[in-house]
Design a protein around this motif. Structure first.
Motif, PDB file in Angstrom:
ATOM      1  N   LYS A   1      63.290  55.046 -58.611  1.00 58.47           N
ATOM      2  CA  LYS A   1      62.125  54.524 -57.892  1.00 58.47           C
ATOM      3  C   LYS A   1      61.644  55.499 -56.830  1.00 58.47           C
ATOM      4  CE  LYS A   1      64.405  50.924 -56.425  1.00 58.47           C
ATOM      5  NZ  LYS A   1      65.778  51.099 -56.882  1.00 58.47           N
ATOM      6  N   THR A   2      62.577  55.949 -55.999  1.00 62.06           N
ATOM      7  CA  THR A   2      62.196  56.884 -54.945  1.00 62.06           C
ATOM      8  C   THR A   2      61.627  58.157 -55.553  1.00 62.06           C
ATOM      9  OG1 THR A   2      63.875  56.012 -53.454  1.00 62.06           O
ATOM     10  CG2 THR A   2      63.075  58.216 -52.994  1.00 62.06           C
ATOM     11  N   THR A   3      62.212  58.569 -56.648  1.00 54.97           N
ATOM     12  CA  THR A   3      61.739  59.786 -57.307  1.00 54.97           C
ATOM     13  C   THR A   3      60.268  59.652 -57.705  1.00 54.97           C
ATOM     14  OG1 THR A   3      63.972  60.078 -58.136  1.00 54.97           O
ATOM     15  CG2 THR A   3      62.250  61.384 -59.175  1.00 54.97           C
TER      16      THR A   3
ATOM     17  N   PHE B   1      59.196  55.665 -45.152  1.00 53.44           N
ATOM     18  CA  PHE B   1      60.486  56.063 -45.701  1.00 53.44           C
ATOM     19  C   PHE B   1      61.487  54.924 -45.693  1.00 53.44           C
ATOM     20  CE2 PHE B   1      58.434  59.936 -44.737  1.00 53.44           C
ATOM     21  CZ  PHE B   1      58.932  60.867 -45.628  1.00 53.44           C
ATOM     22  N   GLN B   2      62.464  55.063 -46.576  1.00 54.44           N
ATOM     23  CA  GLN B   2      63.530  54.077 -46.668  1.00 54.44           C
ATOM     24  C   GLN B   2      64.173  53.857 -45.283  1.00 54.44           C
ATOM     25  OE1 GLN B   2      65.660  55.086 -50.190  1.00 54.44           O
ATOM     26  NE2 GLN B   2      66.538  53.073 -50.469  1.00 54.44           N
ATOM     27  N   ASN B   3      64.326  54.957 -44.514  1.00 55.52           N
ATOM     28  CA  ASN B   3      64.922  54.807 -43.171  1.00 55.52           C
ATOM     29  C   ASN B   3      63.878  54.915 -42.062  1.00 55.52           C
ATOM     30  OD1 ASN B   3      64.299  57.483 -43.208  1.00 55.52           O
ATOM     31  ND2 ASN B   3      66.306  58.206 -42.580  1.00 55.52           N
TER      32      ASN B   3
ATOM     33  N   LEU C   1      55.544  52.568 -49.942  1.00 59.84           N
ATOM     34  CA  LEU C   1      56.617  51.973 -49.142  1.00 59.84           C
ATOM     35  C   LEU C   1      57.926  52.012 -49.923  1.00 59.84           C
ATOM     36  CD1 LEU C   1      53.904  49.805 -49.039  1.00 59.84           C
ATOM     37  CD2 LEU C   1      55.132  49.273 -46.954  1.00 59.84           C
ATOM     38  N   ASP C   2      58.914  52.696 -49.361  1.00 56.37           N
ATOM     39  CA  ASP C   2      60.194  52.851 -50.042  1.00 56.37           C
ATOM     40  C   ASP C   2      61.219  51.883 -49.458  1.00 56.37           C
ATOM     41  OD1 ASP C   2      62.385  53.627 -51.408  1.00 56.37           O
ATOM     42  OD2 ASP C   2      62.273  55.746 -50.884  1.00 56.37           O
ATOM     43  N   GLU C   3      61.394  50.752 -50.089  1.00 59.08           N
ATOM     44  CA  GLU C   3      62.324  49.712 -49.629  1.00 59.08           C
ATOM     45  C   GLU C   3      62.308  49.551 -48.116  1.00 59.08           C
ATOM     46  OE1 GLU C   3      65.933  49.228 -51.573  1.00 59.08           O
ATOM     47  OE2 GLU C   3      65.589  50.748 -53.093  1.00 59.08           O
ATOM     48  N   PRO C   4      61.141  49.313 -47.546  1.00 54.05           N
ATOM     49  CA  PRO C   4      61.070  49.332 -46.079  1.00 54.05           C
ATOM     50  C   PRO C   4      61.791  48.166 -45.429  1.00 54.05           C
ATOM     51  CG  PRO C   4      58.992  48.590 -46.975  1.00 54.05           C
ATOM     52  CD  PRO C   4      59.848  48.957 -48.144  1.00 54.05           C
TER      53      PRO C   4
HETATM   54 MG   LIG Z   1      65.400  54.995 -53.237  1.00 57.71          MG
END
Ligand SMILES: [Mg+2]
Ligand SMILES: Nc1ncnc2c1ncn2[C@@H]1O[C@H](COP(=O)(O)OP(=O)(O)OP(=O)(O)O)[C@@H](O)[C@H]1O
Lengths: 306, 370
Positions: B45-47, B84-86, B160-163
């Protein structure tokens, strides 16, 4: 007993705790503070032959400090122009060596810290291994490179850049290169250390919002790396200003480094009080300069230890 | 709502050395959609998101934003903003400086920036917090600052990456609604990544279900839930009971499946597989816990299942009954609490019925491992 001391003993136990504390105190007081205080004491005393030490002539005096500023009493000049000039030149040169080092090392540190992969370890090793070689040998190696019939001149003359060999040593280029090279690691590693802990996503976030690379460094990386930069600059500046081997070996015949004057006083003139006074002046000026610059860039003392 | 800028992935492949992280993805995302990529950890997913934002060049295929090929256009030049995720807030900048960093890049004056920051802070319900540092905010507040920072850049597409993954359950559910509202208000395309199917179902207009680099199915939440096109999608989204077997006979859109445990059962062939399943094929049949109803004991036929009860659970609004299922897994049945009482007990055998339309027949395939 203050709280931090109590915690310290609680954590380490009385035996180990006392041993550790004792060693640290011995190191700072016995090996650093006491000798420095004795130097300070020396610097305020006249240079007397051993039988007169402790005698009526052994009184505190400012004459060693006066000598640096005004020269020998009854001398031909109003000021001790020669020594003051060396002092001034040393400080300026150390500042430039520091700035040059920072410009050179920041990109290296950034690259090392932000790139993944095995080649980075090899790269770091290649930086470290030369430091296994003795400082004096390294300085002589640079002499071989920069000398009149040295490698660099041979190449440049052969390539037709110069007609006659260029005197890198008389022009102090060898000296600056040597000083710069001598402390590269002390600049790279503190900066590397901080940047390595910088979250790569922050750089990408800035990039994603449209920032150019200079902007990313100015607003994101450099502010974050400030403690490392200050720590590296402080060390490089202090050590360059206090360097002896590189100026001795790589300096031109007409250019003296202030440490060489100090060395001469101690060694050639056997005038320890005079040498001590010079050393104290150098140390205090350097500290004041560092504090002033830290103030200018709003760096905390605590940051340096990071 | 304005049309918004759409995103297309055309035959997208992304490889890391020999490893294929994304395999031949074909996705069309409508402008103004809330689109989710849903899949387990490590499925790529992130990719995909990094390829859309420009941090990663596809090995093959194209990323189109607003119909324009993005090849060779760097992340700083694309009309996307990534959360970002973080979160990746700048720790040394104040909240308002964080939010308006994209304006600072374009050389906006401090006054302009301050004004815009205050507007955005109002929008995310954090007025007067602009002078704090990110570290002085709570997790949910930081979350909202990251959203404001991304919106400040006025992107056409927000990524949005798993925010919400770092937030606790309560806050996560609250932020779902909030995110959805923000998206409706600003009207731009949101591409949302999550491994939480509840998040994807509640927020998205459309969902792509991913498995190990492959996109299994694209559709709206109802379609994905009711009409999955692979065994993986059926088992990953929501709770589902699987019955393994072979196809015995296909008639129109229903298939008769000889199940390993429960005899011959009828099921609707999923839309994506109609005409593709034939007698003799390995098949899987899925029935959701809520699709069962009690049947008179001893009823037999092609839409009745009889099994032994292993456990019971009262959940308030429903009775959950666990029975011996296929492949050693428990079969879950969820009966709404309508004030009735059961004379069911552990170890007893129970008969259930279902509506054939609510049972889905699919070609056998990998199941989600949870
Ligand atoms: Mg990811
Ligand atoms: N730079 C890289 N080099 C090699 N492999 C990578 C790289 N980036 C990702 N991968 C691999 O690609 C796969 C997909 O990674 P990705 O980060 O897209 O997963 P994800 O779906 O976002 O997972 P998560 O939900 O855990 O964030 C993983 O198996 C990962 O190991």
């Amino acid at each position: 007993m203050p709280r931090f001391l109590k915690e310290f003993f609680d954590r380490n136990g009385l035996g180990i705790g006392s041993l550790m504390l004792g060693l640290v105190l011995f190191w700072t007081i016995g090996l650093i503070i006491m000798p420095q205080l004795s130097m300070l004491d020396f610097s305020f005393r006249p240079n007397l032959p051993p039988p007169e030490i402790g005698g009526p002539k052994d009184v505190y005096t400012m004459e060693n400090y006066k000598y640096l500023v005004f020269g020998p009493e009854g001398g031909s000049q109003d000021f001790n122009a020669v020594d003051l000039k060396v002092f001034y030149r040393t400080l300026i040169a150390a500042v430039f060596v520091t700035i040059f080092n920072l410009i050179l090392c920041y990109p290296i540190a950034y690259y090392l810290a932000q790139t993944k992969g095995n080649h980075i370890r090899i790269f770091a090793l290649m930086l470290i291994i030369p430091y296994w070689i003795n400082e004096i040998l390294r300085a002589f190696a640079l002499r071989i490179i920069f000398g009149e019939t040295g490698v660099l001149n041979n190449l440049l003359v052969a390539a037709g850049v110069f007609d006659t060999p260029f005197d890198f040593i008389r022009n102090d280029i060898a000296l600056y290169a040597g000083l710069g090279y001598a402390y590269i690691l002390l600049m790279i590693f503190p900066i590397y250390n901080v940047i390595e802990s910088l979250d790569r996503n922050q750089i990408e976030a800035a990039r994603d919002m449209g920032a150019s690379w200079p902007m990313i460094h100015r607003r994101v990386v450099i502010p974050y790396a400030k403690p490392g930069i200050s720590s590296g600059c402080t060390m490089v500046f202090m050590l360059s200003a206090g360097a002896l081997a590189a100026p001795q070996i790589l300096g031109g015949p007409s250019s003296l480094w202030f440490t060489q004057l100090i060395y001469q006083q101690f060694n050639d003139n056997s005038d320890w009080p005079q040498g001590a006074a010079y050393a104290v002046v150098l140390l205090v000026t350097c500290i004041l300069l560092v504090l002033a610059v830290m103030r200018l860039f709003k760096v905390d003392m605590g940051d340096i230890g990071k | 709502m304005s049309a918004g800028v759409g995103v297309d992935l055309e035959n997208l492949w992304i490889r890391f050395g020999d490893f294929v992280a994304v395999r031949d993805a074909k996705v069309h995302i409508n402008g103004g959609d809330f689109f989710s990529f849903l899949g387990p950890s490590g499925c790529g997913k992130t990719t995909i998101l990094r390829a859309v934002s420009g941090f990663l060049e596809p090995s093959e295929g194209q990323v189109l934003i607003g119909g324009k090929d993005m090849k060779g256009i760097g992340p700083n030049k694309r009309p996307t903003a990534l959360i970002f995720q973080n979160l990746a807030l700048f720790p040394l900048m104040k909240v308002w400086e964080n939010i308006t960093f994209s304006m600072e890049i374009k050389g906006a004056s401090a006054r302009e920036r301050r004004k815009r920051a205050d507007e955005l802070l109002d929008m995310i319900a954090l007025p007067d917090q602009g002078d704090k540092l990110p570290s002085e905010l709570s997790g949910g507040q930081r979350q909202r600052v990251a959203i404001a920072r991304a919106l400040c850049a006025e992107p056409d597409v927000l990524l949005l990456d798993e925010p919400l993954s770092a937030l606790d359950l309560k806050l996560r559910q609250h932020m779902r609604t909030e995110l959805r509202e923000i998206q409706k208000r600003v009207g731009i395309t949101f591409i949302y990544i999550t491994h939480d199917q509840g998040e994807a179902l509640t927020m998205s207009d459309n969902i792509a279900v991913m498995r190990a680099g492959v996109i299994d199915q694209i559709g709206d939440g109802k379609t994905i839930y009711n009409d999955p096109s692979t065994a993986f999608a059926a088992s990953f989204v929501g709770e589902n009971n699987v019955f393994r077997g072979t196809v015995k006979q296909v008639q129109g859109d229903t298939a008769l499946i000889a199940t390993n445990r429960s005899g011959d059962l009828l099921a609707r062939v999923s839309s994506a597989n109609q005409g593709k399943m034939k007698a003799g094929d390995d098949a899987m049949m899925f029935i959701r816990p809520e699709a069962f109803a009690l049947a008179p004991v001893g009823s037999e036929g092609d839409h009745f299942v009889t099994a032994t009860v292993t456990n019971e659970e009262f959940e308030g609004n429903a009775f959950n009954i666990f029975m011996e299922g296929d492949g050693g897994k428990e079969m879950k049945v969820s009966l709404p609490n309508l004030g009735q009482s059961f004379d069911s007990h552990k170890g007893q055998s129970m008969t259930l019925q279902y509506d054939v339309q609510n049972a889905v027949a699919l070609p056998a395939g990998d199941l989600a491992t949870e």
